[in-house]
Design a protein around this motif. Structure first.
Motif, PDB file in Angstrom:
ATOM      1  N   VAL A  25       0.823  -1.216   0.000  1.00 41.44           N
ATOM      2  CA  VAL A  25       0.000   0.000   0.000  1.00 41.44           C
ATOM      3  C   VAL A  25       0.857   1.265   0.000  1.00 41.44           C
ATOM      4  O   VAL A  25       0.381   2.344   0.317  1.00 41.44           O
ATOM      5  CB  VAL A  25      -0.971   0.028   1.205  1.00 41.44           C
ATOM      6  N   ILE A  27       2.877   4.554  -1.040  1.00 40.98           N
ATOM      7  CA  ILE A  27       2.526   5.690  -1.887  1.00 40.98           C
ATOM      8  C   ILE A  27       3.698   5.966  -2.828  1.00 40.98           C
ATOM      9  O   ILE A  27       4.834   6.098  -2.374  1.00 40.98           O
ATOM     10  CB  ILE A  27       2.263   6.938  -1.036  1.00 40.98           C
ATOM     11  N   SER A  31       3.252  10.804  -5.946  1.00 41.43           N
ATOM     12  CA  SER A  31       2.025  11.171  -5.223  1.00 41.43           C
ATOM     13  C   SER A  31       2.344  12.004  -3.988  1.00 41.43           C
ATOM     14  O   SER A  31       1.623  12.950  -3.660  1.00 41.43           O
ATOM     15  CB  SER A  31       1.250   9.922  -4.827  1.00 41.43           C
ATOM     16  N   ALA A  35       1.112  15.868  -3.349  1.00 45.70           N
ATOM     17  CA  ALA A  35       0.424  16.285  -2.128  1.00 45.70           C
ATOM     18  C   ALA A  35       1.129  17.474  -1.482  1.00 45.70           C
ATOM     19  O   ALA A  35       0.480  18.428  -1.024  1.00 45.70           O
ATOM     20  CB  ALA A  35       0.336  15.124  -1.144  1.00 45.70           C
ATOM     21  N   VAL A  57       0.916  12.637   5.000  1.00 49.29           N
ATOM     22  CA  VAL A  57       0.365  12.054   3.773  1.00 49.29           C
ATOM     23  C   VAL A  57       0.174  10.571   4.050  1.00 49.29           C
ATOM     24  O   VAL A  57       1.117   9.877   4.404  1.00 49.29           O
ATOM     25  CB  VAL A  57       1.322  12.258   2.575  1.00 49.29           C
ATOM     26  N   ARG A  58      -1.069  10.093   3.901  1.00 50.98           N
ATOM     27  CA  ARG A  58      -1.375   8.694   4.203  1.00 50.98           C
ATOM     28  C   ARG A  58      -1.940   8.003   2.963  1.00 50.98           C
ATOM     29  O   ARG A  58      -2.671   8.616   2.199  1.00 50.98           O
ATOM     30  CB  ARG A  58      -2.411   8.612   5.315  1.00 50.98           C
ATOM     31  N   PRO A  59      -1.662   6.712   2.827  1.00 49.24           N
ATOM     32  CA  PRO A  59      -2.282   5.968   1.720  1.00 49.24           C
ATOM     33  C   PRO A  59      -3.774   5.749   2.006  1.00 49.24           C
ATOM     34  O   PRO A  59      -4.176   5.627   3.162  1.00 49.24           O
ATOM     35  CB  PRO A  59      -1.528   4.650   1.710  1.00 49.24           C
ATOM     36  N   THR A  60      -4.581   5.746   0.968  1.00 48.87           N
ATOM     37  CA  THR A  60      -5.997   5.455   1.149  1.00 48.87           C
ATOM     38  C   THR A  60      -6.264   3.960   1.119  1.00 48.87           C
ATOM     39  O   THR A  60      -7.258   3.492   1.638  1.00 48.87           O
ATOM     40  CB  THR A  60      -6.843   6.136   0.063  1.00 48.87           C
ATOM     41  N   ALA A  61      -5.383   3.169   0.533  1.00 46.29           N
ATOM     42  CA  ALA A  61      -5.544   1.719   0.484  1.00 46.29           C
ATOM     43  C   ALA A  61      -5.480   1.156   1.886  1.00 46.29           C
ATOM     44  O   ALA A  61      -4.671   1.582   2.712  1.00 46.29           O
ATOM     45  CB  ALA A  61      -4.453   1.085  -0.382  1.00 46.29           C
ATOM     46  N   ARG A  63      -7.726   1.409   4.196  1.00 44.30           N
ATOM     47  CA  ARG A  63      -8.512   2.138   5.195  1.00 44.30           C
ATOM     48  C   ARG A  63      -9.814   1.403   5.476  1.00 44.30           C
ATOM     49  O   ARG A  63     -10.375   0.775   4.616  1.00 44.30           O
ATOM     50  CB  ARG A  63      -8.821   3.546   4.701  1.00 44.30           C
ATOM     51  N   THR A  64     -10.260   1.498   6.709  1.00 44.02           N
ATOM     52  CA  THR A  64     -11.522   0.863   7.089  1.00 44.02           C
ATOM     53  C   THR A  64     -12.559   1.908   7.422  1.00 44.02           C
ATOM     54  O   THR A  64     -12.278   3.029   7.656  1.00 44.02           O
ATOM     55  CB  THR A  64     -11.331  -0.071   8.294  1.00 44.02           C
TER      56      THR A  64
END
Length: 64
Positions: A25, A27, A31, A35, A57-61, A63-64
């Protein structure tokens, strides 16, 4: 974390595979750069949750 070729430099096959899974996951550096450019490009009267010395900066993959 940012995507890199670190996993490929590990000599231990099990460690290499674990690093590949861990970084699945990650980044891409482009990217992260986009950002940062976005945050820096905002007018002074706009807050994009950028601290003076930190941008998160965080990955979106995943995520819950």
């Amino acid at each position: 974390m940012t995507a890199s070729e670190l996993a490929e430099s590990l000599s231990d096959p099990e460690g290499r595979e674990r690093m590949r899974i861990y970084r699945s996951v990650a980044i891409p550096a482009s990217s992260v750069a986009a950002a940062i450019a976005f945050a820096m490009d905002q007018p002074a009267n706009v807050d994009v949750a950028v601290d003076v010395d930190e941008i998160i900066v965080r990955p979106t993959a995943g995520r819950t």
